[in-house]
Design an enzyme around this catalytic site. Structure first.
Site, PDB file in Angstrom:
ATOM      1  N   SER A 267       0.920  -1.065   0.112  1.00 27.00           N
ATOM      2  CA  SER A 267      -0.041   0.023   0.026  1.00 27.00           C
ATOM      3  C   SER A 267       0.877   1.209  -0.032  1.00 27.00           C
ATOM      4  O   SER A 267       2.137   1.142   0.126  1.00 27.00           O
ATOM      5  CB  SER A 267      -0.882  -0.099   1.222  1.00 27.00           C
ATOM      6  OG  SER A 267      -0.252   0.310   2.265  1.00 27.00           O
ATOM      7  N   LYS A 268       0.350   2.407  -0.245  1.00 28.99           N
ATOM      8  CA  LYS A 268       1.061   3.753  -0.216  1.00 28.99           C
ATOM      9  C   LYS A 268       1.633   3.851   0.936  1.00 28.99           C
ATOM     10  O   LYS A 268       2.578   4.426   1.420  1.00 28.99           O
ATOM     11  CB  LYS A 268      -0.080   4.829  -0.168  1.00 28.99           C
ATOM     12  CG  LYS A 268       0.380   6.236  -0.542  1.00 28.99           C
ATOM     13  CD  LYS A 268      -0.814   7.062  -0.860  1.00 28.99           C
ATOM     14  CE  LYS A 268      -0.549   8.335  -0.118  1.00 28.99           C
ATOM     15  NZ  LYS A 268       0.054   8.790   0.924  1.00 28.99           N
ATOM     16  N   ARG A 269       0.823   3.181   2.151  1.00 33.52           N
ATOM     17  CA  ARG A 269       1.629   3.513   3.410  1.00 33.52           C
ATOM     18  C   ARG A 269       2.811   3.005   3.788  1.00 33.52           C
ATOM     19  O   ARG A 269       3.771   3.416   4.362  1.00 33.52           O
ATOM     20  CB  ARG A 269       0.260   3.115   4.561  1.00 33.52           C
ATOM     21  CG  ARG A 269      -0.257   4.564   5.374  1.00 33.52           C
ATOM     22  CD  ARG A 269      -1.003   4.082   6.588  1.00 33.52           C
ATOM     23  NE  ARG A 269      -2.312   3.471   5.783  1.00 33.52           N
ATOM     24  CZ  ARG A 269      -2.982   2.347   6.188  1.00 33.52           C
ATOM     25  NH1 ARG A 269      -2.369   1.520   6.983  1.00 33.52           N
ATOM     26  NH2 ARG A 269      -3.855   1.996   5.605  1.00 33.52           N
TER      27      ARG A 269
ATOM     28  N   ASP B 246       5.347   4.989   2.198  1.00 31.41           N
ATOM     29  CA  ASP B 246       5.699   6.290   3.118  1.00 31.41           C
ATOM     30  C   ASP B 246       6.652   5.763   4.099  1.00 31.41           C
ATOM     31  O   ASP B 246       7.600   6.390   4.634  1.00 31.41           O
ATOM     32  CB  ASP B 246       4.369   7.049   3.359  1.00 31.41           C
ATOM     33  CG  ASP B 246       3.490   7.350   2.492  1.00 31.41           C
ATOM     34  OD1 ASP B 246       4.176   7.745   1.195  1.00 31.41           O
ATOM     35  OD2 ASP B 246       2.121   7.670   2.487  1.00 31.41           O
TER      36      ASP B 246
END
Ligand code: GLU
Length: 509
Positions: free
Chosen positions: A263-265, A268
């Protein structure tokens, strides 16, 4: 067109930036089409108005441009089966929903959103899940439970309705998947999905199946997250009396630790992009990094993605798009999810860095050099790049590896000075300066043999002399072969740096 023409599509919904999993799906479709002499189509599935995000479609198109993935037909290309954007095909879907009404495969449902929410809550209170299915539909407000006259009255009164698929009872749905083999599901566990919404738009399921049929799609290659929709899709093809395309559901891209979907998380948190290009959210203004902006070459990005789920059956890892197309087959796509490895992504970029010509890299490096306020000749930059590219993963890392080719050190790494600037260094470097100033041939090879001979004759320590010398030329103990450096910066500059260094570092007491 013959019956057996291969036609595949990538069908994104413009609900945000394209995840790299989506890029991989598109890539496999592209490779499959190329390998089999087929056509690759880009269709935009924008029937869900509530999830529409401005700029997302444009983003998707720019992302593929950057990757070098080309479509044969689609929103940007046109073609015989257009329009390729579902919102522009809106008018035709109702007719197909009506066909299913006539054949008894679908029905009108008048339940309001509030009524359904109420029902869900009631079920939850009993620790059950509400499903709009054969058992429940009899009790609800729809054309199967109401009399014909009641239904007619509601329609005439313009009561909002949806059209639902009538899931067959007690039927085993059999599906064939090129990656997963034959799958069977009992229709009883499935719900009567909405096909057509009260806003006059089809749902994803109806539009997707109708368009795949009308666009003569032969193979549906898509992410595993669509596997739960497959029974409905297969039943829809049957209901329409259409031949089903072949299906292949690709494995998920997993987090680096293998626990769950990437995921994007994760990006990050662990410092890597999950989107091909930078994306700025139109609502929040939040910007998310992209592979392009992080300095990846599109070829490296694509190569890395291709091997997340597919393997060529041999040890090869570096492929151009053409080589990948020639080697690709669905049979070599695995069933289980592939872990994303950020370090491996960098490794791929490094491999492409080594493959690229010094000329191309010099062109890309130039803006970084300018940014440092340095003016340099492009031939010189090319030579520098040739010496340092081995030491960098990205073009933007070249400056740190090569700054000393463009300017004399303005400071000397204190740790290196402490370790390498010895009592004897001052005198040795002074001698070395005299030695080098007398050289007529300042090539790397000649300078090296002259210097090494001198060190041997004097019985100096090779390591001590060369490290002190590197310190004066580079300002630190980094960089490629020292004699390659001095040959490139030239005799005059080498002598100048020794002199500055002697002055700055002085005689160690
Ligand atoms: N519109 C769907 C998506 O956003 C397409 C799924 C499919 O390929 O059938 O992924």
């Amino acid at each position: 067109m013959s019956e057996h023409d291969i036609r595949v599509r990538f069908a994104p919904s413009p609900t945000g930036p394209l995840h790299i999993g989506g890029v991989r799906t598109a890539l496999y479709n592209y490779l499959f089409a190329r390998k089999n002499g087929g056509k690759f189509i880009l269709r935009i599935e924008d029937t869900d108005q509530t999830r529409f995000v401005p700029g997302a479609e444009d983003y998707i198109i720019r992302a593929f441009d950057w990757c070098g993935i080309e479509f044969d037909e689609g929103v940007t290309k046109g073609g015989d089966y257009g329009p390729y954007k579902q919102s522009e095909r809106k008018a035709m879907y109702k007719e197909y929903a009506d066909r299913l009404m006539v054949s008894g495969h679908a029905y009108y449902a008048f339940d309001t959103a509030e009524e359904l929410t109420e029902l869900r809550k009631k079920f939850e209170a009993k620790k059950e899940t509400f499903t709009y299915n054969a058992a429940e539909r009899k009790r609800l407000k729809n054309s199967l439970a109401l009399t014909e006259a009641e239904t007619q009255k509601l329609l005439e009164a313009n009561t909002p309705f949806v059209i639902r698929f009538k899931m067959p009872e007690d039927q085993t749905v059999r599906m064939d998947d090129l990656i997963r083999g034959t799958i069977e599901v009992q229709a009883n566990v499935l719900d009567d999905k909405v096909l057509f919404k009260s806003d006059g738009m089809p749902t994803y399921h109806l539009a997707n199946v109708v368009d795949d049929h009308l666009m003569k799609i032969s193979h549906v290659i898509r992410g595993e997250e669509w596997l739960p929709s497959l029974p409905l899709h297969v039943l829809l093809y049957d209901a329409f009396g259409w031949e089903t395309p072949q299906f292949a559901h690709l494995p998920l891209l997993l987090k680096p630790d293998g626990k769950g979907k990437l995921s994007k998380r994760d990006g990050d948190r662990l410092g890597f992009p999950v989107f091909p290009l930078q994306w700025t959210d139109p609502k929040t203004g939040e910007t998310t990094r992209g592979y392009r902006e992080d300095g990846y070459f599109p070829e490296a990005f694509i190569n890395m993605l291709a091997l997340l789920g597919w393997n060529p059956g041999d040890e090869r890892e570096i492929f151009s798009l053409d080589e990948m197309s020639a080697a690709f087959s669905i049979e070599r796509v695995g069933k289980s999810g592939s872990r994303f490895n950020p370090e491996k992504a960098k490794w791929f970029n490094h491999q492409y860095m080594l493959k690229k010509s010094n000329k191309e890299l010099a062109g890309q490096f130039l803006p970084f050099i300018k940014k440092e306020g340095v003016i340099a000749d492009i031939d010189y930059i090319e030579k520098v790049v040739g010496l340092v590219k081995e030491r960098a993963h990205f073009v933007h890392e070249l400056w740190d590896q090569a700054d000393f080719f463009f300017k004399a050190p303005s400071e000397f790494d204190p740790k290196a000075v402490k370790k390498r600037w010895k009592q004897v260094s001052y005198d040795q470097m002074t001698e070395l300066k005299t030695l080098l100033s007398g050289l007529d041939n300042f090539s790397s090879g000649n300078a090296e043999s002259v210097v090494k001979k001198w060190i041997e004759e004097k019985e100096y320590s090779m390591g001590a002399v060369l490290n002190a010398f590197r310190l004066l030329i580079v300002g630190a103990l980094k960089g490629p072969h020292l004699f390659d450096i001095i040959a490139l910066i030239g005799q005059e500059e080498t002598l100048r740096r020794i002199e500055i260094g002697l002055y700055e570092l002085g005689r160690k007491e």
